[in-house]
Design an enzyme around this catalytic site. Structure first.
Site, PDB file in Angstrom:
ATOM      1  N   CYS A  11       0.845  -1.244   0.160  1.00 32.00           N
ATOM      2  CA  CYS A  11       0.184  -0.079  -0.189  1.00 32.00           C
ATOM      3  C   CYS A  11       0.796   1.188   0.018  1.00 32.00           C
ATOM      4  CB  CYS A  11      -1.019   0.037   1.151  1.00 32.00           C
ATOM      5  SG  CYS A  11      -0.022   0.304   2.727  1.00 32.00           S
ATOM      6  N   CYS A  64       0.802   3.844   1.905  1.00 30.99           N
ATOM      7  CA  CYS A  64       1.347   4.342   3.070  1.00 30.99           C
ATOM      8  C   CYS A  64       2.877   3.612   3.754  1.00 30.99           C
ATOM      9  CB  CYS A  64       0.318   4.428   4.293  1.00 30.99           C
ATOM     10  SG  CYS A  64      -0.272   2.954   4.814  1.00 30.99           S
TER      11      CYS A  64
END
Length: 143
Positions: free
Chosen positions: A50, A52
């Site tokens: 992902c 982040c």
């Protein structure tokens, strides 16, 4: 011509970034048990592809290790990839919900601190690194 899929390429790159920092990738529940039960401190990155993880977590891990207090071992499991290894790792994180990306600090086989996605997503890597360094200063030996 490459036969790998775009997803495989992203996973490869995310794993490579963690390994370049010094993390050892764990692929099986047995490897998790071996590393998590070592004496001393073990810093765990629950890696992910992902945004982040790539934009915040892995850079924060790198920055956090620039301190006089360092964990004895650096390991990573990859959420969504090595599912059995990730599940085994999460069994050690008693009292903490599953989260990816996330960090855990193990000491002598017990989880002594966790930084979950809720403390990663939306924060700058330097802010996350400061949280991790506080854990290190509390539980790790000074170099």
């Amino acid at each position: 011509m490459s036969c790998s899929s775009p997803m495989e390429e992203r996973v490869f790159q995310a794993r490579k970034e963690a390994e370049e920092i010094g993390f050892i990738s764990l692929y099986t529940p047995e490897e998790v048990d071996t590393y998590f039960q070592k004496s001393g401190t073990t810093f765990v990155l629950v890696n992910s592809i992902c945004g982040c993880a790539g934009g915040n977590a892995r850079p924060a891990a790198d920055a956090a290790l620039c301190t006089d207090f360092r964990p004895d071992h650096l390991v990573t499991v990859f959420a969504g990839q090595q599912k059995e290894a990730t599940e085994r790792a999460r069994e050690y994180f008693e009292g903490y919900p599953p989260s990816s990306p996330s960090f855990a600090l193990m000491k002598d086989g017990k989880c002594v601190g966790m930084v979950g996605r809720d403390e990663i997503e939306g924060f700058y890597p330097v802010q996350i690194a400061e949280k991790l360094q506080t854990l290190f200063e509390t539980h790790c030996e000074q170099l």
